[in-house]
Design a protein around this motif. Structure first.
Motif, mmCIF file in Angstrom:
data_model
loop_
_atom_site.group_PDB
_atom_site.id
_atom_site.type_symbol
_atom_site.label_atom_id
_atom_site.label_comp_id
_atom_site.label_asym_id
_atom_site.label_seq_id
_atom_site.Cartn_x
_atom_site.Cartn_y
_atom_site.Cartn_z
ATOM 1 N N VAL A 36 0.681 -1.564 0.009
ATOM 2 C CA VAL A 36 -0.278 0.002 -0.068
ATOM 3 C C VAL A 36 0.886 1.291 -0.162
ATOM 4 O O VAL A 36 1.634 1.421 0.884
ATOM 5 C CB VAL A 36 -0.663 -0.100 0.854
ATOM 6 C CG1 VAL A 36 -2.091 1.592 1.435
ATOM 7 C CG2 VAL A 36 -2.075 -1.300 1.137
ATOM 8 N N GLN A 79 -8.449 5.535 0.642
ATOM 9 C CA GLN A 79 -7.446 4.429 1.113
ATOM 10 C C GLN A 79 -7.730 2.889 1.728
ATOM 11 O O GLN A 79 -7.021 2.119 1.228
ATOM 12 C CB GLN A 79 -6.380 5.095 2.576
ATOM 13 C CG GLN A 79 -5.324 4.364 2.797
ATOM 14 C CD GLN A 79 -4.450 4.898 1.371
ATOM 15 O OE1 GLN A 79 -4.447 3.718 0.938
ATOM 16 N NE2 GLN A 79 -3.192 5.987 1.613
ATOM 17 N N ALA A 89 2.876 -1.232 4.691
ATOM 18 C CA ALA A 89 1.442 -0.233 4.147
ATOM 19 C C ALA A 89 3.150 0.762 4.174
ATOM 20 O O ALA A 89 3.884 0.885 5.041
ATOM 21 C CB ALA A 89 0.648 -0.124 5.175
ATOM 22 N N PRO A 149 0.906 4.978 5.448
ATOM 23 C CA PRO A 149 -0.770 4.828 3.697
ATOM 24 C C PRO A 149 -1.631 5.830 4.539
ATOM 25 O O PRO A 149 -2.925 6.493 4.333
ATOM 26 C CB PRO A 149 -1.190 3.837 4.056
ATOM 27 C CG PRO A 149 -0.657 3.005 5.973
ATOM 28 C CD PRO A 149 0.873 3.345 5.418
#
Ligand SMILES: Nc1ncnc2c1ncn2[C@@H]1O[C@H](COP(=O)(O)OP(=O)(O)O)[C@@H](O)[C@H]1O
Ligand SMILES: [Mg+2]
Length: 326
Positions: A92, A158, A175, A178
């Motif tokens: 992410v 998101q 991630a 994020p």
């Protein structure tokens, strides 16, 4: 996943940028490892190197091993790596708009990896996409499948990106900041979501953030990076109770609320290192109040100072030669 001695450089017109200098760590199933450090410390480059998400060249993975499910990802063929990337390890990125394609519906974008990597039929993929949107907390999930990214708020986008990363049931979720682009309330909601997903799905999570406060709220272990190296690594409780590296201490000092009524953020003086030279000295020495002669001529190795607590600082090496005044 276990990473050993990862080194990544960029070949630029001005010379070689040593972005990641010998990073080793592991993350196990069900565990959340936070990677903390100010901008430019090599967090993104280190994690993108694991899956070769960098432009090669100018980037070059100069050395290292990334052992995942008994294979070394650094040595995988591009086609094999693509399989791992979309399915076994989810990624992410910071800005959800760069990971979502504005011209396709979110449903399509969640269904694509399901069809490609898991061979699902259209119908099954659509069903699973609705379940995933529901899992990440999007209300009326089924009715939102045909909506486009611009029809979602930043926080909801998101969540969609997280749903895509989770689509194929990854063993590891990486991630990269994020929640940085989100406001504080939405950020708190996403962090709550991650705690919940971790409980439900039990995968390994690597969470990159420049905010030690965010890391404290979600991580089992914290790895502090500076100048392309890990300078300290410990469980979250241990790091907060007994921070050893002067950089970690400075980061802790700059957290709001650490100074009673004075809520002003204390920033760390000086600039992050430029990383143009081969690291033959401690990356933090120029900003460190405790630096002494050895710090300028030798890069301290990451050494165990207590169970599960590693520090790269000459102050913590017996006979290291330095003296801590506080
Ligand atoms: N494409 C690139 N070319 C040259 N240097 C780069 C490139 N991408 C990143 N770097 C350098 O690598 C270092 C680490 O960057 P990065 O991993 O993005 O830091 P962080 O994620 O911790 O903010 C920085 O000095 C940055 O300037
Ligand atoms: Mg980054």
């Amino acid at each position: 996943m276990a990473v050993r001695d990862l080194r990544t450089v960029f070949h630029t017109q001005d010379g070689v940028v040593h972005a990641v200098n010998g990073v080793s760590f592991h993350v196990d199933e069900g565990e959340l490892l936070a990677v903390v450090g100010e901008s430019g410390s090599g967090k993104s480059v280190a994690m993108m190197s694991l899956l070769k998400l960098l432009p090669i060249p100018p980037a070059e993975i100069a050395s290292g091993e990334v052992i995942f499910q008994d294979r070394d990802l650094v040595r995988l063929e591009a086609s094999e790596l693509r399989q791992v990337r979309g399915a076994r390890i989810g990624f992410v990125f910071q800005d959800p708009m760069t990971s979502l394609n504005p011209v396709f519906s979110v449903g399509y974008q969640i269904m694509e990896p399901l069809r490609k990597h898991m061979g699902m039929s259209r119908k099954a993929a659509r069903q699973r996409a609705a379940e995933l949107l529901d899992l990440v907390g999007i209300p009326s999930a089924r009715d939102r499948l045909d909506d486009f990214p611009h029809q979602f708020s930043g926080g909801m986008r998101q969540r969609v990106v997280i749903a895509i990363a989770l689509a194929c049931d990854p063993k590891v979720l990486i991630a990269d900041e994020p929640t940085t682009a989100l406001d504080v309330t939405v950020q708190a909601q996403i962090l709550e979501l991650v705690r919940e997903l971790r409980r439900k799905l039990g995968m390994a999570i690597v969470w990159i953030t420049h905010d030690l406060g965010v890391a404290a709220g979600i991580a089992d272990r914290i790895m502090v990076m500076y100048g392309g190296q890990i300078v300290e690594h410990a469980t979250t409780a241990e790091l907060f109770a007994n921070p050893r590296h002067p950089y970690t201490r400075a980061l802790l000092d700059s957290l709001p609320g650490r100074h009673g009524r004075d809520e002003r953020l204390r920033s760390i003086g000086g600039q992050p290192p430029l990383l143009m030279a081969d690291p033959a000295f401690c990356p933090f020495q120029a900003r460190c109040a405790h630096a002494f002669e050895r710090c300028l001529r030798e890069d301290p190795p990451l050494e165990r100072v207590a169970p599960g607590h590693d520090v790269a600082c000459w102050l913590d090496v017996p006979e290291g030669g330095g003296r801590r005044d506080n």
